[in-house]
Design a protein around this motif. Structure first.
Motif: not given
Lengths: 127, 127
Positions: A5-10, A73-82
């Protein structure tokens, strides 16, 4: 083969970049923070690019090497990445120590910056 | 006496509540999550209250005790609270193990819920 997923790549690109810069020229880490970024380093709080870089530059070792054991890595509800990192580090010739670090990444003006950064050595009190 | 910032009060109350419920009746932890919440447990990903609680209930121990070594909290640019916990746990009669966990808390309809949760045991590969 399943694409990441994109958030993991980033997130994993960020983590790779962060520790590569930290281990070679940590005075250049300012580029990843913004003026509202928060760093909590072993319980001490710093805010803003300048205060954060001053703290990182003042750390009392001349060489350091990080080794990552696990990263999530996880996507957050506010389009951030944790992102959460577990690893080990060696500062100068000290014994190897465990550490963990969490980052919150946010996209601002088409760039991913670190708005929140927390670092702790894995030291437990067996009190 | 310096008052704690609000995010620290909220973060530390959440952490205290989370581990108290986890150690006594972890099947009740669903109340802190929402349907978009993400859990990454030792690298495995779960989304939503039901999937998260099912995972927590399926963990293969009947009793567990967490002991918090350190906790840090920060406000985020999107009015969330980022919390990182370092600690030790004992599951049944297994040896004590280190762990770390990160939470992102968000205020939705006047309640603080956990939108992001990441857990790792402190296990390193000395490969």
């Amino acid at each position: 083969m399943v694409d990441q997923p994109l958030w993991e790549q980033i997130g994993s690109s960020f983590v790779q970049h962060y520790y590569a810069v930290f281990d070679s020229e940590r005075e250049n880490l300012g580029a990843i923070y913004i003026d509202s970024s928060c760093l909590t380093w072993e319980g001490q709080q710093y805010q803003g690019k300048t205060a954060i870089v001053d703290k990182l530059k003042s750390l009392p070792f001349s060489k350091i090497a990080h080794n990552i054991t696990a990263q999530d890595h996880q996507p957050t509800p506010d389009c951030c990445i944790l992102s959460m990192v577990v690893g080990q580090l060696r500062a100068d010739d000290d014994p190897i120590m465990g550490f963990h670090q969490s980052f919150l990444l946010k996209n601002i003006n088409d760039a991913w910056v670190c708005t929140n950064d927390m670092f702790r050595l894995a030291i437990h009190n067996f009190g």
